[in-house]
Design an enzyme around this catalytic site. Structure first.
Site, PDB file in Angstrom:
ATOM      1  CG  HIS A 228     -11.446   7.206   9.651  1.00 29.38           C
ATOM      2  ND1 HIS A 228     -12.818   7.266   9.491  1.00 29.38           N
ATOM      3  CD2 HIS A 228     -11.071   6.002   9.163  1.00 29.38           C
ATOM      4  CE1 HIS A 228     -13.242   6.157   8.947  1.00 29.38           C
ATOM      5  NE2 HIS A 228     -12.208   5.359   8.738  1.00 29.38           N
ATOM      6  CG  ASP A 256     -14.763   9.978   9.923  1.00 27.49           C
ATOM      7  OD1 ASP A 256     -13.739  10.325   9.303  1.00 27.49           O
ATOM      8  OD2 ASP A 256     -15.047   8.791  10.162  1.00 27.49           O
ATOM      9  N   GLY A 336     -12.144  -1.283   5.495  1.00 29.72           N
ATOM     10  CA  GLY A 336     -11.969  -0.927   4.093  1.00 29.72           C
ATOM     11  C   GLY A 336     -13.182  -0.258   3.489  1.00 29.72           C
ATOM     12  CB  SER A 338     -13.516   3.854   6.258  1.00 18.82           C
ATOM     13  OG  SER A 338     -13.733   3.443   7.573  1.00 18.82           O
ATOM     14  CB  SER A 353     -18.066   7.476  10.116  1.00 20.16           C
ATOM     15  OG  SER A 353     -17.177   7.739  11.185  1.00 20.16           O
TER      16      SER A 353
END
Length: 384
Positions: A228, A256, A336, A338, A353
């Site tokens: 993502h 993801d 942030g 992720s 994720s």
């Protein structure tokens, strides 16, 4: 990261410069080390410190738990083979310090015990539960449903619904359809999961447009992160705003996961960033930790935090769509983080994720297992 660039802050020399995203990997080590690494320790200072802070363990307790988890990880596949068709799932029991294997046939118990695991008799096999979950995966879930997973300890598929939406017509309808698919239990959760990307801010991130995410793990030729964070072809910049590479593959939702190429003077090294909170951690492999094992996460916003593996193969229902085969943890995260790295001991586990909550009040997170990402894109993990 870049051979020609150095940071002025001594605390970040080598490390952060490498990580674009602050979550791991590129340590300021030279790209080619000539000396063979020392044998892998039972526990590093980084992992021990995180476990002491976040799990409330003493140094001795943390070391003992890591040793027991390492043994459980080694036993898990052997015990699964021993259980055969009766296998109902497994998890690490922190109080016993051992792996527990559920079996649906008493005749398989002795073989599992001989493999080195404790046994719990259950009604349903993992095959039955996986089939029920697969049927639920085919349903359209409303936003009030946070996700669903096979829970070997509950011996059922557990559907998570957001507490303040549990009585809504759409949620109740979904639960009714899910129950028709097989053994189902319902739990309420505080909030729906969200991804942890963030707008551009300071720190050691990598950037895609005006989005900041965190590096997951170095692979030969690049690094893995969350899908993502950017689409295939999207350019990626490092903490110093210089070009690193681009997304060579990206999938979200459904999965993801993503793979970013590394070049332009940047290189990869097998390191997870400790952010000065703990020492930086070498990555030595990707053996999958069992449910119940301790796990730590590194990310560019909240840095280093630890917790435990809560569940595997969970379907997470984000607003953008469902993501399958996720692993849930008790580790906190924020925007942030992720794409950042989840690591158990010195073994890579997955990339951050999303989740709910924060690192002030607590929460839960999900990660995409790293071995699935490596297999999808034909990558080789960069290890020490």
């Amino acid at each position: 990261m870049r051979r020609t660039t150095r940071r002025t802050a001594a605390a970040r020399v080598g490390l952060s410069s490498l990580l674009l995203a602050g979550s791991w990997a590129a340590f300021g080590l030279t790209p080619a080390a000539t000396a063979a690494p020392d044998p892998a320790p039972v526990a590093s200072g980084a992992v021990l410190a995180g476990m002491e802070r976040d799990l409330g363990l003493t140094p001795a307790e943390a070391k003992a738990r890591l040793a027991a988890e390492k043994e459980a990880t080694a036993v898990e596949k052997k015990a699964q083979r021993a259980a055969g068709a009766a296998y109902g799932g497994s998890w690490f029991d922190a109080e016993k310090g051992a792996l527990v294997v559920a079996v649906s046939d008493r005749a398989a118990a002795d073989a599992v015990t001989e493999a080195g695991a404790s046994v719990r008799l259950v009604e349903h096999s993992a095959k039955t539960l996986d089939a029920a979950k697969e049927r639920i995966d085919g349903l359209d879930a409303p936003r009030g449903v946070a996700g669903w997973r096979v829970d070997p300890q509950a011996n059922s598929v557990v559907v998570s619904v957001v507490g303040d939406q549990a009585d809504g017509k759409a949620v109740r309808g979904f639960v009714e359809r899910a129950r028709a698919a097989g053994p189902v239990e319902v739990e309420t959760v505080a909030a729906a999961p969200e991804t942890f990307a963030a707008g551009t801010v300071g720190g050691d991130p990598y950037y895609t447009g005006n989005v900041r995410c965190s590096i997951g793990f170095s692979v030969h030729g690049g690094f893995v992160t969350a899908g993502h964070c950017g689409p295939t072809g999207q350019g990626v910049r490092g903490w110093d705003n210089s070009t690193i590479g681009s997304f060579q593959g990206s999938s979200f939702p459904g999965d993801d996961m993503a793979y970013v190429s590394v070049g332009n003077g940047w290189w990869t090294v097998p390191v997870v960033l400790g952010w000065g909170t703990v020492s930086d951690q070498l990555v030595r492999g990707s053996a999958e930790a069992p449910v119940g094992a301790s796990i730590c996460r590194s990310g560019s916003t909240t840095h280093w935090h630890c917790g435990t593996v809560l569940a595997k193969n969970e379907t997470v229902n984000y607003s953008q769509g469902a993501v399958h085969q996720m692993t849930k943890t008790s580790v906190c995260a924020e925007g942030g983080d992720s794409g950042g790295s989840f690591i158990s001991g010195d073994q890579a586990q997955g990339v951050t994720s999303g989740g709910w909550g924060n690192c002030s009040g607590g929460g839960e997170t999900w990660y995409q297992p790293v071995n699935e990402i490596l297999g999808r894109y034909g990558l080789t993990l960069h290890t020490a």
